[in-house]
Design an enzyme around this catalytic site. Sequence first.
Site, short mmCIF file in Angstrom:
data_model
loop_
_atom_site.label_atom_id
_atom_site.label_comp_id
_atom_site.label_asym_id
_atom_site.label_seq_id
_atom_site.Cartn_x
_atom_site.Cartn_y
_atom_site.Cartn_z
N LYS A 100 40.58 -64.20 -28.35
CA LYS A 100 39.83 -65.40 -28.73
C LYS A 100 40.65 -66.36 -29.59
CE LYS A 100 39.18 -61.61 -30.90
NZ LYS A 100 38.36 -60.51 -31.28
N GLY A 129 32.50 -59.66 -26.23
CA GLY A 129 32.97 -58.38 -25.68
C GLY A 129 32.52 -58.18 -24.25
N LYS A 200 34.94 -67.88 -31.61
CA LYS A 200 34.07 -67.65 -30.45
C LYS A 200 33.06 -68.80 -30.27
CE LYS A 200 34.70 -62.66 -30.71
NZ LYS A 200 34.26 -61.43 -31.38
N1 HSE Z 1 36.67 -57.85 -34.13
C1 HSE Z 1 35.88 -58.33 -33.05
C2 HSE Z 1 34.43 -57.97 -33.34
C3 HSE Z 1 36.34 -57.70 -31.77
O1 HSE Z 1 34.19 -57.16 -34.24
O2 HSE Z 1 33.54 -58.49 -32.68
C4 HSE Z 1 35.73 -58.30 -30.54
O3 HSE Z 1 36.08 -59.65 -30.39
#
Ligand code: HSE
Length: 398
Positions: A100, A129, A200
């Site tokens: 991302k 995800g 995001k």
């Molecule tokens: N570190 C990110 C989270 C991983 O905890 O959502 C997934 O993008």
Amino acid sequence: MVNIAILGFGVVGSGVYEMIKNNKAVLTETCGCEINVRYVLDIRDFSSHPEAEKFTKNIKDILDDPDVSVVVEAMGGSHPAYEYTMDCLNAKKSVVTSNKEVVATFGKTFLSCANQNGVSYLYEASVGGGIPVLHPLLKCLSGNEIVKAYGILNGTTNYILTQMFKNQKSYESALREAQEKGYAERDPRADVEGIDTCRKICIISDIAFGGFVDPDAVHTEGITAVSGEDVSYAESRSCSIKLLGYTKKREDGIVVIVAPFMVSKDFILSNVDDVYNAVTIHGNAVEDVTFCGRGAGKFPTASAMVGDIIDIVNNTAGKNREFGRKDVKVVDYKSEPFSFYLKLSGSCAGIEKVFENCKVLSASDSSAVIITDKTTQSQVEDKVKNASLKIERLIRCL
Ligand code: HSE
């Protein structure tokens, strides 16, 4: 047979590798041909791996192999992910990513470069995800005018908040668990300070509104200041506290905010716990649609990446929709109306006169906790200043 290369053999890269092996029959049936991992690039030593011959430390092995048509970028971070992605696209190889950071920062450049080279740049795994959220935005919902989108976009922080407040775990032990489960970023500050959520929501905004939102221009708060007291007040109002990314189209531009929100139990998001993410998109025809699923982790992320690989292999990806097609102004977040949870200090005896129609949760002569009527942060700050009060805590309510 379609040959692919995987860049980075960490949690996500190894997840793609294993999923391709484990689901070989399904993939062969779906694609009408076998997907073969020809190379894995990683700087670490994998000489004792059962397929050690596939490992390389040299990107040129991949760039120079005309039989590799798809490259999976699972390295994370900006560099060398940026350079390798550009090299692959310019070598006319499609690229699939979960990164991302590079999508939010360089997505505009990558998508235009991919179009110039007649290849695909797909990034479903970069948001939510394993949840399909970008494809629906790009395809099924693309006839809607998107009005707003908001969601829980970080698994680590949702896991931490849930463990702290439902299972009474400490912040540190909840974060450690998220790291052990492979959810957290290498530098967990990106999770807990809201940076990952910001990237995001910028990607969602870029798709939904056709502009390019610079993550650095977005007001971003993390979860580190959320206290047990905030949570107790939230619970007393049948709310939970969730770190949200929020983006909304307005007459004067778009507003983008990343912050903890007090979310009423009336919203689906309020009950989305642990590593789960959920995104609500409001289109002018469809109204609210909410997507929910595992927002981080090895196989959920691999699931989204393998879906993108299949789209490329089956020639169903279509032309890349570029970011920055329109000029979109990001407006001042303090002008967006919400109802606010406020903890105030100062002379609070006449607080109901300062904030008309507020709900007082607790009050003494020197402090008050209230929920305001719908207003803006600018108006809140003006009132607080005029009454010589001080804001100790401010949380937006949904
Ligand atoms: N570190 C990110 C989270 C991983 O905890 O959502 C997934 O993008």
